[in-house]
Design an enzyme around this catalytic site. Structure first.
Site, PDB file in Angstrom:
ATOM      1  N   ARG A 129       0.832  -1.223   0.000  1.00 50.55           N
ATOM      2  CA  ARG A 129       0.000   0.000   0.000  1.00 50.55           C
ATOM      3  C   ARG A 129       0.856   1.258   0.000  1.00 50.55           C
ATOM      4  O   ARG A 129       0.526   2.255   0.654  1.00 50.55           O
ATOM      5  CB  ARG A 129      -0.964   0.047   1.203  1.00 50.55           C
ATOM      6  CG  ARG A 129      -2.103  -0.953   1.271  1.00 50.55           C
ATOM      7  CD  ARG A 129      -3.013  -0.922   0.054  1.00 50.55           C
ATOM      8  NE  ARG A 129      -2.490  -1.783  -0.967  1.00 50.55           N
ATOM      9  CZ  ARG A 129      -2.611  -3.105  -1.000  1.00 50.55           C
ATOM     10  NH1 ARG A 129      -3.285  -3.704  -0.095  1.00 50.55           N
ATOM     11  NH2 ARG A 129      -2.085  -3.821  -1.959  1.00 50.55           N
ATOM     12  N   SER A 165     -10.762   0.128   3.002  1.00 55.81           N
ATOM     13  CA  SER A 165     -10.092  -0.115   4.288  1.00 55.81           C
ATOM     14  C   SER A 165      -9.548   1.201   4.833  1.00 55.81           C
ATOM     15  O   SER A 165      -8.826   1.907   4.125  1.00 55.81           O
ATOM     16  CB  SER A 165      -8.918  -1.075   4.096  1.00 55.81           C
ATOM     17  OG  SER A 165      -9.387  -2.278   3.554  1.00 55.81           O
ATOM     18  N   GLU A 183      -4.873   4.139   5.886  1.00 56.10           N
ATOM     19  CA  GLU A 183      -4.498   3.816   4.499  1.00 56.10           C
ATOM     20  C   GLU A 183      -4.744   4.999   3.551  1.00 56.10           C
ATOM     21  O   GLU A 183      -3.931   5.250   2.663  1.00 56.10           O
ATOM     22  CB  GLU A 183      -5.286   2.586   4.024  1.00 56.10           C
ATOM     23  CG  GLU A 183      -4.912   2.174   2.616  1.00 56.10           C
ATOM     24  CD  GLU A 183      -5.681   0.967   2.123  1.00 56.10           C
ATOM     25  OE1 GLU A 183      -5.621  -0.091   2.770  1.00 56.10           O
ATOM     26  OE2 GLU A 183      -6.345   1.093   1.079  1.00 56.10           O
TER      27      GLU A 183
END
Ligand SMILES: Cc1cc2nc3c(=O)[nH]c(=O)nc-3n(C[C@H](O)[C@H](O)[C@H](O)COP(=O)(O)OP(=O)(O)OC[C@H]3O[C@@H](n4cnc5c(N)ncnc54)[C@H](O)[C@@H]3O)c2cc1C
Length: 363
Positions: free
Chosen positions: A176, A253, A355
């Site tokens: 990520r 998320s 995130e």
């Protein structure tokens, strides 16, 4: 022409044409100083250059599905990434390399690759947003991530005022993350993907997907089956945008899965022993990845857990924080995110990190 990324205006002041909430999947965020559409790579670069000359801060916004923008908005120029188009730039008997403009909607690209018998993106079906944003956080899902197929990007370098190619090896892809995340130096203008000519998916790596497909991990399945099954699994978790489903008013998320070194992991295991074996995955460098969803749930924040002002954990997925009422503010979301982060830390000593990219707000 309608804006492919515009969000329904629930909870947004429809008279405020600069309301950034209309451009984010959370439907949150105050007003921009100005909003400029960039319908081609040249227009995007020009808009950013001109804002630079005026000494204004610049925010590049595409699908708005991975940003949390503060209630005070963005006091500068927001450039909307709306460039479209794709072309094959190289091919041989086994592979095809396709160059995709940054504003091309991601899931339309995935659908086109599946229809063409090009394998490599099928498990990333249903991820919202634009193609140009996928390298930013090395988008991944169901065992695939874009770092596996990207060969390079064309980018505008604001520091040197040049446009050039960056090879995948220099993009700093990690879980990520990439050199582009949290940097306003680079504008990704187009992305090259090398895909296999194959009617079959890559080996299925994700156990839940394999189960849903009725195959073993490592098997390959027809591309269309992989896509349909991923879309079905995602929809069941509120992970495919759906204006009728308030669970999808999110950034997907909210927290990344924490990655611990071996010593920190052993400490965590001891402290969490009475809860049974926590899900974990080995990572390079003797690191261990934990499940943020498991930690959040076991710290007492279950699905549907409410926060202030109408925000709540998704009723379908513990990792998604949602603007359930459609009327909530970013301050409400931030308050819920802090409550969860602090609750997980005090129970397990593990720090969760957001995130999405936070703009004019912080948790
Ligand atoms: C329901 C839902 C499910 C999701 N599921 C997943 C998932 O499974 N896996 C996953 O990885 N992500 C997931 N996401 C997060 C998100 O969809 C992806 O990160 C997506 O790539 C963001 O694209 P975007 O166009 O919306 O980016 P934006 O939100 O518009 O921008 C995100 C960041 O990238 C920057 N940026 C955007 N375009 C460019 C560009 N061309 N050049 C330079 N910087 C740029 C922006 O300035 C910002 O900092 C999900 C989000 C939602 C809402």
């Amino acid at each position: 022409m309608s804006d492919v990324y515009a969000q329904p205006t629930t909870g947004v002041d429809a008279t405020d044409v600069r309301a950034l909430a209309s451009y984010t999947t959370l439907r949150m965020g105050g007003s921009a100083g100005r909003i400029v559409p960039g319908n081609s790579a040249e227009e995007i670069v020009r808009a950013v250059r001109e804002a630079g000359i005026r000494d204004e801060p610049v925010l590049l916004l595409a699908g708005g599905s991975n940003v949390v923008i503060g209630d005070a908005g963005f006091p500068g120029t927001v450039v909307l990434v709306r460039s479209r188009g794709l072309k094959v730039v190289a091919e041989d008997a086994e592979t095809v390399t396709v160059r995709v403009e940054a504003g091309e909607p991601w899931d339309e690209l995935v659908a086109a690759t599946v229809a063409n018998g090009w394998s490599g993106l099928e498990c990333l079906s249903g991820v919202p947003g634009s193609t140009g944003a996928t390298p930013i956080q090395n988008v991944g899902a169901y065992g695939q991530e874009v770092a596996e197929t990207i060969t390079g990007v064309e980018a505008y370098d604001r520091a040197n005022d040049t446009v050039g190619r960056i090879d995948a090896a220099d993009c700093g892809f990690a879980y990520r993350s990439s050199i582009f995340k949290y940097s306003d130096r680079w504008l990704v203008l187009s992305v090259d993907f090398r895909l296999a000519r194959s009617p079959l998916s890559g080996p299925v790596r994700y156990a839940e997907l394999a189960r849903a497909l009725g195959v073993e991990v490592g098997d390959r399945v027809p591309l269309a089956d992989a896509r349909a099954t991923v879309l079905r699994l995602r929809a069941g978790k509120g992970m495919v945008l759906d204006a009728a489903d308030p669970d999808t008013r999110s950034v997907g998320s909210f927290f990344t899965n924490p990655v611990l070194d071996r010593a920190a992991y052993e400490l965590f295991r001891e402290g969490a022993a009475e809860l049974g074996e926590a899900p974990s995955w080995p990572c390079p460098g003797d690191m261990v990845k934990l499940s943020a969803a498991w930690l959040i749930d076991k710290a007492g924040f279950g699905k549907g857990h409410p926060g202030p002002g109408g925000v709540a954990i998704s009723s379908k997925h513990t990792l998604a924080l949602t603007n359930r009422s459609g009327q909530a503010s970013t301050a409400d979301l931030v308050a819920l995110a802090r409550e969860i982060r602090d609750g997980v830390h005090s129970r397990f000593g593990v720090t969760l990190h957001p995130e999405p990219v936070l703009i004019n707000c912080t948790i």
